[in-house]
Write a protein that holds these residues in place. Structure first.
Motif, PDB file in Angstrom:
ATOM      1  N   GLU A 168     -81.072 -13.637 -77.467  1.00 36.79           N
ATOM      2  CA  GLU A 168     -80.452 -12.409 -77.983  1.00 36.79           C
ATOM      3  C   GLU A 168     -79.773 -11.637 -76.860  1.00 36.79           C
ATOM      4  O   GLU A 168     -78.679 -11.116 -77.027  1.00 36.79           O
ATOM      5  CB  GLU A 168     -81.509 -11.522 -78.661  1.00 36.79           C
ATOM      6  N   ALA A 169     -80.443 -11.550 -75.702  1.00 42.07           N
ATOM      7  CA  ALA A 169     -79.860 -10.852 -74.554  1.00 42.07           C
ATOM      8  C   ALA A 169     -78.584 -11.543 -74.091  1.00 42.07           C
ATOM      9  O   ALA A 169     -77.594 -10.889 -73.751  1.00 42.07           O
ATOM     10  CB  ALA A 169     -80.857 -10.787 -73.400  1.00 42.07           C
ATOM     11  N   LEU A 170     -78.593 -12.861 -74.093  1.00 36.18           N
ATOM     12  CA  LEU A 170     -77.417 -13.613 -73.659  1.00 36.18           C
ATOM     13  C   LEU A 170     -76.250 -13.415 -74.617  1.00 36.18           C
ATOM     14  O   LEU A 170     -75.112 -13.215 -74.189  1.00 36.18           O
ATOM     15  CB  LEU A 170     -77.768 -15.091 -73.507  1.00 36.18           C
ATOM     16  N   ILE A 171     -76.511 -13.446 -75.919  1.00 35.26           N
ATOM     17  CA  ILE A 171     -75.443 -13.238 -76.897  1.00 35.26           C
ATOM     18  C   ILE A 171     -74.918 -11.811 -76.803  1.00 35.26           C
ATOM     19  O   ILE A 171     -73.706 -11.576 -76.792  1.00 35.26           O
ATOM     20  CB  ILE A 171     -75.928 -13.561 -78.326  1.00 35.26           C
ATOM     21  N   LEU A 172     -75.815 -10.850 -76.680  1.00 30.99           N
ATOM     22  CA  LEU A 172     -75.401  -9.456 -76.564  1.00 30.99           C
ATOM     23  C   LEU A 172     -74.578  -9.251 -75.295  1.00 30.99           C
ATOM     24  O   LEU A 172     -73.518  -8.624 -75.319  1.00 30.99           O
ATOM     25  CB  LEU A 172     -76.643  -8.562 -76.565  1.00 30.99           C
ATOM     26  N   TYR A 177     -72.834 -11.447 -73.685  1.00 31.36           N
ATOM     27  CA  TYR A 177     -71.565 -12.164 -73.834  1.00 31.36           C
ATOM     28  C   TYR A 177     -70.484 -11.234 -74.381  1.00 31.36           C
ATOM     29  O   TYR A 177     -69.350 -11.246 -73.943  1.00 31.36           O
ATOM     30  CB  TYR A 177     -71.777 -13.357 -74.775  1.00 31.36           C
ATOM     31  N   HIS A 178     -70.872 -10.401 -75.348  1.00 36.64           N
ATOM     32  CA  HIS A 178     -69.919  -9.473 -75.964  1.00 36.64           C
ATOM     33  C   HIS A 178     -69.740  -8.194 -75.153  1.00 36.64           C
ATOM     34  O   HIS A 178     -68.635  -7.683 -75.040  1.00 36.64           O
ATOM     35  CB  HIS A 178     -70.364  -9.136 -77.390  1.00 36.64           C
ATOM     36  N   LEU A 179     -70.820  -7.674 -74.590  1.00 35.99           N
ATOM     37  CA  LEU A 179     -70.744  -6.394 -73.887  1.00 35.99           C
ATOM     38  C   LEU A 179     -69.988  -6.472 -72.572  1.00 35.99           C
ATOM     39  O   LEU A 179     -69.360  -5.501 -72.163  1.00 35.99           O
ATOM     40  CB  LEU A 179     -72.160  -5.867 -73.619  1.00 35.99           C
ATOM     41  N   VAL A 180     -70.017  -7.618 -71.900  1.00 33.25           N
ATOM     42  CA  VAL A 180     -69.442  -7.718 -70.554  1.00 33.25           C
ATOM     43  C   VAL A 180     -67.928  -7.537 -70.553  1.00 33.25           C
ATOM     44  O   VAL A 180     -67.353  -7.221 -69.514  1.00 33.25           O
ATOM     45  CB  VAL A 180     -69.865  -9.039 -69.864  1.00 33.25           C
ATOM     46  N   SER A 181     -67.281  -7.657 -71.688  1.00 34.13           N
ATOM     47  CA  SER A 181     -65.833  -7.445 -71.709  1.00 34.13           C
ATOM     48  C   SER A 181     -65.464  -5.976 -71.504  1.00 34.13           C
ATOM     49  O   SER A 181     -64.359  -5.676 -71.055  1.00 34.13           O
ATOM     50  CB  SER A 181     -65.236  -7.970 -73.022  1.00 34.13           C
ATOM     51  N   GLU A 182     -66.382  -5.051 -71.787  1.00 30.59           N
ATOM     52  CA  GLU A 182     -66.088  -3.623 -71.624  1.00 30.59           C
ATOM     53  C   GLU A 182     -67.091  -2.888 -70.747  1.00 30.59           C
ATOM     54  O   GLU A 182     -66.899  -1.710 -70.458  1.00 30.59           O
ATOM     55  CB  GLU A 182     -66.030  -2.944 -72.993  1.00 30.59           C
ATOM     56  N   HIS A 183     -68.167  -3.558 -70.363  1.00 34.69           N
ATOM     57  CA  HIS A 183     -69.228  -2.898 -69.604  1.00 34.69           C
ATOM     58  C   HIS A 183     -69.704  -3.804 -68.477  1.00 34.69           C
ATOM     59  O   HIS A 183     -69.461  -5.009 -68.492  1.00 34.69           O
ATOM     60  CB  HIS A 183     -70.420  -2.577 -70.516  1.00 34.69           C
ATOM     61  N   THR A 184     -70.414  -3.221 -67.524  1.00 38.68           N
ATOM     62  CA  THR A 184     -71.119  -3.994 -66.511  1.00 38.68           C
ATOM     63  C   THR A 184     -72.490  -4.302 -67.095  1.00 38.68           C
ATOM     64  O   THR A 184     -73.182  -3.400 -67.565  1.00 38.68           O
ATOM     65  CB  THR A 184     -71.267  -3.173 -65.215  1.00 38.68           C
ATOM     66  N   ARG A 244     -68.740 -15.213 -67.153  1.00 35.10           N
ATOM     67  CA  ARG A 244     -68.022 -14.029 -67.645  1.00 35.10           C
ATOM     68  C   ARG A 244     -68.305 -12.789 -66.797  1.00 35.10           C
ATOM     69  O   ARG A 244     -67.711 -11.749 -67.014  1.00 35.10           O
ATOM     70  CB  ARG A 244     -68.377 -13.762 -69.104  1.00 35.10           C
ATOM     71  N   GLY A 245     -69.269 -12.877 -65.870  1.00 31.04           N
ATOM     72  CA  GLY A 245     -69.530 -11.758 -64.967  1.00 31.04           C
ATOM     73  C   GLY A 245     -70.845 -11.042 -65.169  1.00 31.04           C
ATOM     74  O   GLY A 245     -71.096 -10.021 -64.522  1.00 31.04           O
ATOM     75  N   VAL A 246     -71.713 -11.526 -66.032  1.00 31.37           N
ATOM     76  CA  VAL A 246     -73.026 -10.909 -66.213  1.00 31.37           C
ATOM     77  C   VAL A 246     -73.887 -11.253 -65.000  1.00 31.37           C
ATOM     78  O   VAL A 246     -73.951 -12.410 -64.586  1.00 31.37           O
ATOM     79  CB  VAL A 246     -73.700 -11.416 -67.513  1.00 31.37           C
ATOM     80  N   GLN A 247     -74.524 -10.235 -64.416  1.00 33.61           N
ATOM     81  CA  GLN A 247     -75.434 -10.449 -63.295  1.00 33.61           C
ATOM     82  C   GLN A 247     -76.811 -10.793 -63.853  1.00 33.61           C
ATOM     83  O   GLN A 247     -77.367 -10.041 -64.649  1.00 33.61           O
ATOM     84  CB  GLN A 247     -75.533  -9.192 -62.427  1.00 33.61           C
ATOM     85  N   CYS A 248     -77.358 -11.935 -63.433  1.00 34.03           N
ATOM     86  CA  CYS A 248     -78.666 -12.380 -63.912  1.00 34.03           C
ATOM     87  C   CYS A 248     -79.655 -12.358 -62.755  1.00 34.03           C
ATOM     88  O   CYS A 248     -79.431 -13.017 -61.738  1.00 34.03           O
ATOM     89  CB  CYS A 248     -78.570 -13.783 -64.511  1.00 34.03           C
ATOM     90  N   TYR A 249     -80.720 -11.595 -62.914  1.00 35.15           N
ATOM     91  CA  TYR A 249     -81.751 -11.479 -61.888  1.00 35.15           C
ATOM     92  C   TYR A 249     -83.020 -12.144 -62.422  1.00 35.15           C
ATOM     93  O   TYR A 249     -83.752 -11.546 -63.209  1.00 35.15           O
ATOM     94  CB  TYR A 249     -82.019 -10.016 -61.543  1.00 35.15           C
ATOM     95  N   THR A 250     -83.272 -13.386 -62.001  1.00 37.74           N
ATOM     96  CA  THR A 250     -84.479 -14.085 -62.423  1.00 37.74           C
ATOM     97  C   THR A 250     -85.570 -13.882 -61.382  1.00 37.74           C
ATOM     98  O   THR A 250     -85.304 -13.460 -60.255  1.00 37.74           O
ATOM     99  CB  THR A 250     -84.203 -15.588 -62.612  1.00 37.74           C
ATOM    100  N   HIS A 272     -76.966 -23.272 -71.627  1.00 39.67           N
ATOM    101  CA  HIS A 272     -75.512 -23.171 -71.763  1.00 39.67           C
ATOM    102  C   HIS A 272     -75.071 -21.718 -71.923  1.00 39.67           C
ATOM    103  O   HIS A 272     -74.076 -21.295 -71.327  1.00 39.67           O
ATOM    104  CB  HIS A 272     -75.009 -23.999 -72.948  1.00 39.67           C
ATOM    105  N   LEU A 273     -75.794 -20.952 -72.727  1.00 40.67           N
ATOM    106  CA  LEU A 273     -75.469 -19.528 -72.878  1.00 40.67           C
ATOM    107  C   LEU A 273     -75.546 -18.812 -71.531  1.00 40.67           C
ATOM    108  O   LEU A 273     -74.668 -18.019 -71.187  1.00 40.67           O
ATOM    109  CB  LEU A 273     -76.416 -18.859 -73.870  1.00 40.67           C
ATOM    110  N   ALA A 274     -76.605 -19.079 -70.767  1.00 42.92           N
ATOM    111  CA  ALA A 274     -76.781 -18.426 -69.466  1.00 42.92           C
ATOM    112  C   ALA A 274     -75.629 -18.761 -68.525  1.00 42.92           C
ATOM    113  O   ALA A 274     -75.088 -17.877 -67.855  1.00 42.92           O
ATOM    114  CB  ALA A 274     -78.115 -18.838 -68.848  1.00 42.92           C
ATOM    115  N   ALA A 275     -75.242 -20.018 -68.484  1.00 42.92           N
ATOM    116  CA  ALA A 275     -74.123 -20.411 -67.615  1.00 42.92           C
ATOM    117  C   ALA A 275     -72.833 -19.732 -68.061  1.00 42.92           C
ATOM    118  O   ALA A 275     -72.051 -19.255 -67.225  1.00 42.92           O
ATOM    119  CB  ALA A 275     -73.963 -21.928 -67.636  1.00 42.92           C
ATOM    120  N   ASN A 276     -72.615 -19.659 -69.358  1.00 45.12           N
ATOM    121  CA  ASN A 276     -71.378 -19.072 -69.866  1.00 45.12           C
ATOM    122  C   ASN A 276     -71.309 -17.568 -69.633  1.00 45.12           C
ATOM    123  O   ASN A 276     -70.249 -17.041 -69.305  1.00 45.12           O
ATOM    124  CB  ASN A 276     -71.186 -19.422 -71.337  1.00 45.12           C
ATOM    125  N   VAL A 277     -72.424 -16.852 -69.786  1.00 47.90           N
ATOM    126  CA  VAL A 277     -72.374 -15.402 -69.540  1.00 47.90           C
ATOM    127  C   VAL A 277     -72.237 -15.116 -68.047  1.00 47.90           C
ATOM    128  O   VAL A 277     -71.566 -14.164 -67.661  1.00 47.90           O
ATOM    129  CB  VAL A 277     -73.561 -14.628 -70.161  1.00 47.90           C
TER     130      VAL A 277
END
Length: 173
Positions: A40-44, A46-53, A118-124, A110-115
């Motif tokens: 859910e976080a990845l899908i969300l 994916y859409h939010l990163v076009s207008e937000h950090t 797109r510029g999403v910062q992922c902190y694992t 695949h979702l993680a790689a794609n987001v």
């Protein structure tokens, strides 16, 4: 808005009320921190990163772990927006009476790689030590021992993708 609301709200009901705030035309260029690297976080993101950090903070070593659900896609056409043809082929979707079966961990990978592309910062492997509200937003204090990462993030919105009372393996929070 309708597509992301339908997908994210149906699988993550506690996010539903935030969607209307996040998608108002006057609310642009926010820093949104999603806590929990769920599908859910990845899908969300994916859409939010076009207008937000957007940043995703996950306690586990990989996003989407541990896998809690079997792989099942009800509407195959919905995933075509998020995956390339090669990725969909790699999933080896198999028809069954309830939709399409696949390995859920590969959907998330695949979702993680794609987001990330797109510029999403992922902190694992990152723990949130505290969140402090200020007039300017929320300060999220982080701890992660494996690599250099910021000690804190400044966020306009912090969204917990799992109920706060839930715990990970070993009752980690």
């Amino acid at each position: 808005m309708n597509q992301i609301a339908r997908i994210a709200a149906s699988v993550c009901p506690h996010v539903r009320c935030l969607l209307s705030t996040l998608f108002q035309p006057s609310v642009n260029d926010m820093h949104i921190v999603l806590v929990g690297g769920t599908a859910e976080a990845l899908i969300l993101s994916y859409h939010l990163v076009s207008e937000h950090t957007v940043s995703i903070v996950e306690l586990e070593a990989e996003l989407g772990l541990p896998v809690q659900y079997p792989g099942r896609v009800i509407d195959r056409d919905l995933i075509s927006d998020y995956f390339t043809g090669d990725q969909i082929s790699f999933l080896m979707l198999h028809s069954n009476p309830d939709g399409w079966g696949c390995r859920w961990d590969w959907i998330v990978k695949h979702l993680a790689a794609n987001v990330a592309r797109r510029g999403v910062q992922c902190y694992t492997r990152t723990r949130i030590l505290s969140c402090t509200s200020t007039e300017a937003g929320t300060v999220v204090n982080l701890s992660g021992g494996e690599r250099d990462l910021p000690s804190h993030l400044y966020a306009d919105r912090v969204i917990a993708m799992r109920p706060l009372e839930s715990a990970g393996p070993g009752k980690r929070r």
